[in-house]
Design an enzyme around this catalytic site. Sequence first.
Site, PDB file in Angstrom:
ATOM      1  N   SER A  95       0.825  -1.207   0.000  1.00 51.78           N
ATOM      2  CA  SER A  95       0.000   0.000   0.000  1.00 51.78           C
ATOM      3  C   SER A  95       0.865   1.265   0.000  1.00 51.78           C
ATOM      4  CB  SER A  95      -0.962  -0.050   1.184  1.00 51.78           C
ATOM      5  OG  SER A  95      -1.993   0.888   1.055  1.00 51.78           O
ATOM      6  N   ASP A 224      -9.632  -5.491  -4.315  1.00 58.38           N
ATOM      7  CA  ASP A 224      -9.056  -4.454  -3.446  1.00 58.38           C
ATOM      8  C   ASP A 224     -10.006  -3.259  -3.431  1.00 58.38           C
ATOM      9  OD1 ASP A 224      -7.515  -2.348  -2.328  1.00 58.38           O
ATOM     10  OD2 ASP A 224      -5.659  -3.280  -3.019  1.00 58.38           O
ATOM     11  N   HIS A 253      -7.537  -5.810   0.027  1.00 56.59           N
ATOM     12  CA  HIS A 253      -6.355  -4.965   0.200  1.00 56.59           C
ATOM     13  C   HIS A 253      -5.459  -5.514   1.309  1.00 56.59           C
ATOM     14  CE1 HIS A 253      -3.969  -1.374  -0.239  1.00 56.59           C
ATOM     15  NE2 HIS A 253      -4.064  -1.118   1.057  1.00 56.59           N
TER      16      HIS A 253
END
Length: 273
Positions: A95, A224, A253
């Site tokens: 991320s 995600d 995610h």
Amino acid sequence: MPYITTTDGTDIYYTEQGTGKPVLLSHGWPLSSDAWQLELKLLADAGYRAIAHDRRGHGRSSRTYTGNDMDTYARDLAELVEALDLQELTLIGHSTGGGEVVRYAAQHGGSRVARVITAGAVPPIMLKSESNPEGTPIEALDDIRNGVLTDRSQFYKDLAEPFFGANRDGSNISQGAKDDFWRQGMLVNLAAAYDCVKAFSETDFTEDLKALTVPIFIAQGDDDQIVPIAAAALKTVELVKDGTLKIYPGAPHGIYGEYQKALDADILDFISK
């Protein structure tokens, strides 16, 4: 606990396990190096020196008011790598951490970096615009900032649901995993948590990706709900010189469960090549 102090006086916490060639892991927002506990052990067990740090403002690092931007994050990482004198380095970023390691590798890494791995990473740019219609609307990002300012404790509890795909039929995410997400989020300094939203969503990593000369493994789940795959992994692989893309069907995610098992196996395979 091990720390380095950066040139601007910020204390950066890091943890390491094992010996061998180094692998450095960078966490997502609003987490800390605790998010990589399983990977630290797996990498150490596989014969690597596994290292993870808490980004400034997060976890056990200094609760910063300034420097909560991607350029500074990458410089902090450079100072950590130099302090530990890491060579033949594998970088792994999830991320926000994916953006951090890409910028570090492109602008600071030089000959130290051997390969890069990203998972659900924010590059090339997360924010929706005319040139990036697949991205996240500014209104959604403003909602994140408002949630952090208004009631960050409840916001992190709510955010854990889409983060791990707990709002999907058939999800088996545990309450414990969601609680740990909340716990890590509550350790982030409020100013750092707020400013990091701009850092992870509005930083353009296009030129960093083009500048990478080392192999990069690009991983993302196709469910995600935090970082849109069409604006992230699918574009990233088109910008890098030596990229391998893997899409994980149904994966969220957050790195958890069967997705985590598959991703960790792929990480070990990629590093060993």
